[in-house]
Design a protein around this motif. Structure first.
Motif: not given
Length: 211
Positions: A7, A34, A36-37, A51, A53-55, A199
């Motif tokens: 993402h 995840e 979340p940012y 916003r 989210r990065e895996n 985060p």
């Protein structure tokens, strides 16, 4: 290891333009976890908040003896940068910095990066205080696939009876855990859109009990 589309680049660019020693113990893994940012981007249209989210996959031993050295591995999943968003051409991403904290009750002895592809100039690490930063100068071209390097931190466990928890750094837009600059082609030229993210909420990526 299964992979999923990241993402990171896609989420950032869409929203910028839309305006809105090998331990014997078993490992503690967060498969397809995840990060979340919450982000703020500076664009020609003003600041934009969004916003994404990065895996991520992270591993560490479940238990370790006090004073022992152990690895924590953080592996971000591969991604693809779009070439065009809403009629605007994304030229490239540059100057990506991704920060992780050295956990309490541990001491960092070394850290290294391995792998990485499609990310331009060689990535490198910076260590300052209790923060380890992955620096990716780029460029990562629009329309390309990429893989950020894997981070391995070697830690010495502190006192027994505690739990060592690893996670991302950053507490606010002014103390970010992720920054980057997107270069976007618009009608009157190319503009830069720097983004700062932290985060929210900050996840725990691994937990190691100290015996």
């Amino acid at each position: 290891m299964a992979t999923q589309r990241s993402h990171l680049a896609l989420g950032l660019v869409v929203l910028l333009l839309a305006g809105t020693t090998t331990p014997a113990a078993a490992t503690n893994q967060t498969p397809a976890g995840e990060l979340p940012y919450a982000c703020r981007a500076q664009t020609p249209m003003g600041d934009k908040h969004f916003r994404f989210r990065e895996n991520v996959r992270a591993t560490a031993p479940r238990q370790i003896l006090a004073g022992a050295t152990f690895p924590v591995v953080v592996d971000l999943e591969p991604g693809e940068v779009p070439s065009e968003i809403r009629g605007f051409r994304l030229r490239e991403l540059r100057d990506l910095s991704l920060r992780f904290r050295v956990p309490a009750n541990s001491q960092l002895t070394s850290a290294r990066l391995t792998g990485g592809a499609g990310i331009g100039a060689a990535p490198y690490l910076e260590v300052s205080g209790d923060v380890v930063t992955i620096k990716v100068p780029g460029p990562i071209a629009g329309g390309s696939r990429y893989q950020l390097p894997k981070l391995t931190m070697w830690l010495v466990a502190g006192r027994a009876g505690t739990t060592i928890e690893t996670g991302p750094a950053g507490t606010s837009h002014d103390d970010p855990g992720l920054t980057l600059v997107a270069r976007i082609k618009i009608a009157f030229g190319t503009v830069k859109a720097p983004a700062a993210c932290h985060p929210d909420p900050a996840p725990i990526l691994t937990r190691t009990q100290v015996r």
